[in-house]
Design a protein around this motif. Structure first.
Motif, PDB file in Angstrom:
ATOM      1  N   UNK A 170      28.833  20.106  35.042  1.00 29.26           N
ATOM      2  CA  UNK A 170      29.335  20.350  36.383  1.00 29.26           C
ATOM      3  C   UNK A 170      30.252  21.540  36.472  1.00 29.26           C
ATOM      4  N   UNK A 171      30.777  21.997  35.322  1.00 30.91           N
ATOM      5  CA  UNK A 171      31.699  23.124  35.334  1.00 30.91           C
ATOM      6  C   UNK A 171      31.154  24.339  34.621  1.00 30.91           C
ATOM      7  N   UNK A 172      29.908  24.258  34.211  1.00 27.50           N
ATOM      8  CA  UNK A 172      29.255  25.392  33.596  1.00 27.50           C
ATOM      9  C   UNK A 172      29.231  26.521  34.619  1.00 27.50           C
ATOM     10  N   UNK A 173      29.761  27.687  34.241  1.00 30.25           N
ATOM     11  CA  UNK A 173      29.810  28.789  35.201  1.00 30.25           C
ATOM     12  C   UNK A 173      28.414  29.366  35.407  1.00 30.25           C
ATOM     13  N   UNK A 174      27.910  29.186  36.606  1.00 33.37           N
ATOM     14  CA  UNK A 174      26.544  29.582  36.930  1.00 33.37           C
ATOM     15  C   UNK A 174      26.551  31.003  37.461  1.00 33.37           C
ATOM     16  N   UNK A 175      26.598  31.950  36.548  1.00 33.04           N
ATOM     17  CA  UNK A 175      26.724  33.353  36.934  1.00 33.04           C
ATOM     18  C   UNK A 175      25.367  34.027  36.789  1.00 33.04           C
ATOM     19  N   UNK A 176      24.709  34.341  37.881  1.00 32.35           N
ATOM     20  CA  UNK A 176      23.379  34.969  37.787  1.00 32.35           C
ATOM     21  C   UNK A 176      23.456  36.397  37.263  1.00 32.35           C
ATOM     22  N   UNK A 177      22.356  36.850  36.660  1.00 30.61           N
ATOM     23  CA  UNK A 177      22.303  38.202  36.127  1.00 30.61           C
ATOM     24  C   UNK A 177      22.554  39.256  37.187  1.00 30.61           C
ATOM     25  N   UNK A 178      22.180  38.943  38.424  1.00 30.06           N
ATOM     26  CA  UNK A 178      22.386  39.884  39.525  1.00 30.06           C
ATOM     27  C   UNK A 178      23.872  40.210  39.697  1.00 30.06           C
ATOM     28  N   UNK A 179      24.747  39.187  39.594  1.00 30.37           N
ATOM     29  CA  UNK A 179      26.179  39.419  39.752  1.00 30.37           C
ATOM     30  C   UNK A 179      26.724  40.229  38.580  1.00 30.37           C
ATOM     31  N   UNK A 180      26.263  39.917  37.379  1.00 29.26           N
ATOM     32  CA  UNK A 180      26.675  40.684  36.206  1.00 29.26           C
ATOM     33  C   UNK A 180      26.295  42.156  36.387  1.00 29.26           C
ATOM     34  N   UNK A 181      25.108  42.402  36.898  1.00 25.24           N
ATOM     35  CA  UNK A 181      24.642  43.782  37.106  1.00 25.24           C
ATOM     36  C   UNK A 181      25.519  44.517  38.106  1.00 25.24           C
ATOM     37  N   UNK A 182      25.926  43.826  39.173  1.00 25.53           N
ATOM     38  CA  UNK A 182      26.805  44.438  40.177  1.00 25.53           C
ATOM     39  C   UNK A 182      28.126  44.848  39.543  1.00 25.53           C
ATOM     40  N   UNK A 183      28.707  43.941  38.761  1.00 28.55           N
ATOM     41  CA  UNK A 183      30.003  44.218  38.120  1.00 28.55           C
ATOM     42  C   UNK A 183      29.853  45.334  37.088  1.00 28.55           C
ATOM     43  N   UNK A 184      28.788  45.302  36.318  1.00 31.32           N
ATOM     44  CA  UNK A 184      28.575  46.358  35.316  1.00 31.32           C
ATOM     45  C   UNK A 184      28.445  47.723  35.976  1.00 31.32           C
ATOM     46  N   UNK A 185      27.743  47.784  37.099  1.00 30.37           N
ATOM     47  CA  UNK A 185      27.576  49.051  37.817  1.00 30.37           C
ATOM     48  C   UNK A 185      28.911  49.543  38.369  1.00 30.37           C
ATOM     49  N   UNK A 186      29.683  48.626  38.976  1.00 28.84           N
ATOM     50  CA  UNK A 186      30.989  49.010  39.510  1.00 28.84           C
ATOM     51  C   UNK A 186      31.943  49.421  38.391  1.00 28.84           C
ATOM     52  N   UNK A 187      31.837  48.741  37.247  1.00 31.57           N
ATOM     53  CA  UNK A 187      32.717  49.055  36.121  1.00 31.57           C
ATOM     54  C   UNK A 187      32.431  50.441  35.554  1.00 31.57           C
ATOM     55  N   UNK A 188      31.197  50.899  35.693  1.00 32.07           N
ATOM     56  CA  UNK A 188      30.854  52.245  35.243  1.00 32.07           C
ATOM     57  C   UNK A 188      31.589  53.292  36.066  1.00 32.07           C
ATOM     58  N   UNK A 189      31.716  53.030  37.357  1.00 31.62           N
ATOM     59  CA  UNK A 189      32.418  53.958  38.248  1.00 31.62           C
ATOM     60  C   UNK A 189      33.926  53.762  38.225  1.00 31.62           C
ATOM     61  N   UNK A 190      34.367  52.530  37.946  1.00 31.39           N
ATOM     62  CA  UNK A 190      35.805  52.218  37.966  1.00 31.39           C
ATOM     63  C   UNK A 190      36.209  51.456  36.705  1.00 31.39           C
ATOM     64  N   UNK A 191      36.055  52.065  35.533  1.00 34.45           N
ATOM     65  CA  UNK A 191      36.366  51.348  34.287  1.00 34.45           C
ATOM     66  C   UNK A 191      37.830  50.929  34.182  1.00 34.45           C
ATOM     67  N   UNK A 192      38.705  51.725  34.812  1.00 32.92           N
ATOM     68  CA  UNK A 192      40.130  51.411  34.730  1.00 32.92           C
ATOM     69  C   UNK A 192      40.479  50.141  35.498  1.00 32.92           C
ATOM     70  N   UNK A 193      39.591  49.705  36.398  1.00 33.87           N
ATOM     71  CA  UNK A 193      39.869  48.517  37.206  1.00 33.87           C
ATOM     72  C   UNK A 193      39.014  47.306  36.825  1.00 33.87           C
ATOM     73  N   UNK A 194      37.840  47.541  36.281  1.00 36.67           N
ATOM     74  CA  UNK A 194      36.917  46.422  36.074  1.00 36.67           C
ATOM     75  C   UNK A 194      36.471  46.217  34.631  1.00 36.67           C
ATOM     76  N   UNK A 195      36.981  46.986  33.706  1.00 38.61           N
ATOM     77  CA  UNK A 195      36.541  46.854  32.316  1.00 38.61           C
ATOM     78  C   UNK A 195      36.822  45.452  31.774  1.00 38.61           C
ATOM     79  N   UNK A 196      37.996  44.917  32.055  1.00 45.63           N
ATOM     80  CA  UNK A 196      38.347  43.602  31.522  1.00 45.63           C
ATOM     81  C   UNK A 196      37.565  42.490  32.218  1.00 45.63           C
ATOM     82  N   UNK A 197      37.346  42.633  33.526  1.00 46.88           N
ATOM     83  CA  UNK A 197      36.563  41.608  34.231  1.00 46.88           C
ATOM     84  C   UNK A 197      35.128  41.609  33.722  1.00 46.88           C
TER      85      UNK A 197
END
Length: 257
Positions: A170-197
């Motif tokens: 019930x607490x397994x984090x259900x994180x789809x690949x689509x969301x990971x891709x969004x964060x990875x793309x944003x982190x490429x443009x803003x590594x200083x803000x999203x690298x740790x996330x």
């Protein structure tokens, strides 16, 4: 009945609820850093109460007081202690030891998300204010309060095999690949803000979604054994926990609308 079969039956009974969460419109709403900040400011409470559920299981399955005496089943002790080791003392991208909760707070701080409500909640709890009262005092969003209050109902009122099922399924984090891709793309443009996330999400999937997931299923199997009633209670509780996660996701989605 073989416990592997029982585990697969439990998982099958949750497929519809899991699909709803994986395909929740919330994820498509998270397209920029400001929207991710809103998400983390709510989700951090689920990251925190996950740790409380974890420690409740450790208290019930092992001896955490002195004088020490052997407690419970050794396999269950091993399983929960290994999960605690990973959740409470993992490493960040620089190899510095910290819990997954502390890593999440670090990610929030880096991206400029507001951590003050979480910090205030911790302060109130350190000063012995009950969790429900503390959340009400801070006027946290109602979906957050409902989600956390349900977690503590599970911790305080339900038996250990039910807690293990909620923790594992019930607490397994259900994180789809689509969301990971969004964060990875944003982190490429803003590594200083999203690298740790980005690191947190990838690490969470690597550790919790794989190794810890298998350990959790083994723990549920040990605790439910051959008892049909326990397996049914575990299934019902996991389903309800997923429904509470959906309500939390609904609340965040509405906040972003």
């Amino acid at each position: 009945m073989n416990n592997e079969i029982r585990i697969n039956q439990l998982k099958s009974s949750l497929e519809e609820d899991r699909a709803i969460l994986i395909n929740h419109p919330l994820y498509l709403s998270l397209q920029n850093i400001d929207q991710i900040k809103v998400f983390t400011s709510h989700h951090v409470f689920a990251v925190w109460d996950f740790m409380s559920l974890l420690k409740s299981l450790q208290q019930k399955l092992t001896c955490v007081k002195t004088p020490w005496v052997p407690a419970g089943d050794a396999n269950s002790r091993y399983l929960i202690n290994e999960i605690v080791l990973g959740e409470e003392t993992d490493v960040d991208a620089n190899g510095i030891r910290m819990s997954h909760f502390e890593l999440y707070l670090k990610a929030m701080t880096e991206m400029g998300s507001d951590v003050s409500a979480m910090e205030q909640l911790i302060t109130l709890i350190v000063n012995n204010v009950p969790v429900g009262e503390a959340m009400a005092k801070l006027q946290l969003p109602q979906p957050v309060q409902d989600f956390v209050n349900h977690t503590f109902y599970v911790i305080e009122q339900l038996p250990v095999h039910v807690q293990a099922a909620v923790f594992t399924f019930g607490r397994e984090d259900l994180i789809p690949g689509m969301f990971i891709s969004i964060v990875q793309k944003l982190a490429t443009s803003h590594p200083e803000k999203l690298a740790t996330f980005k690191y947190y999400l990838e690490r969470h999937i690597e550790v919790d979604g794989d190794h810890h997931s298998h350990l959790g299923m083994d723990m549920v199997s040990v605790l439910c054994g051959e008892d049909d009633n326990k397996w049914q209670e575990a299934t019902n509780a996991a389903k309800q926990a997923l429904q509470y996660r959906k309500l939390l996701w609904d609340g965040i989605h509405q906040q972003l609308a």
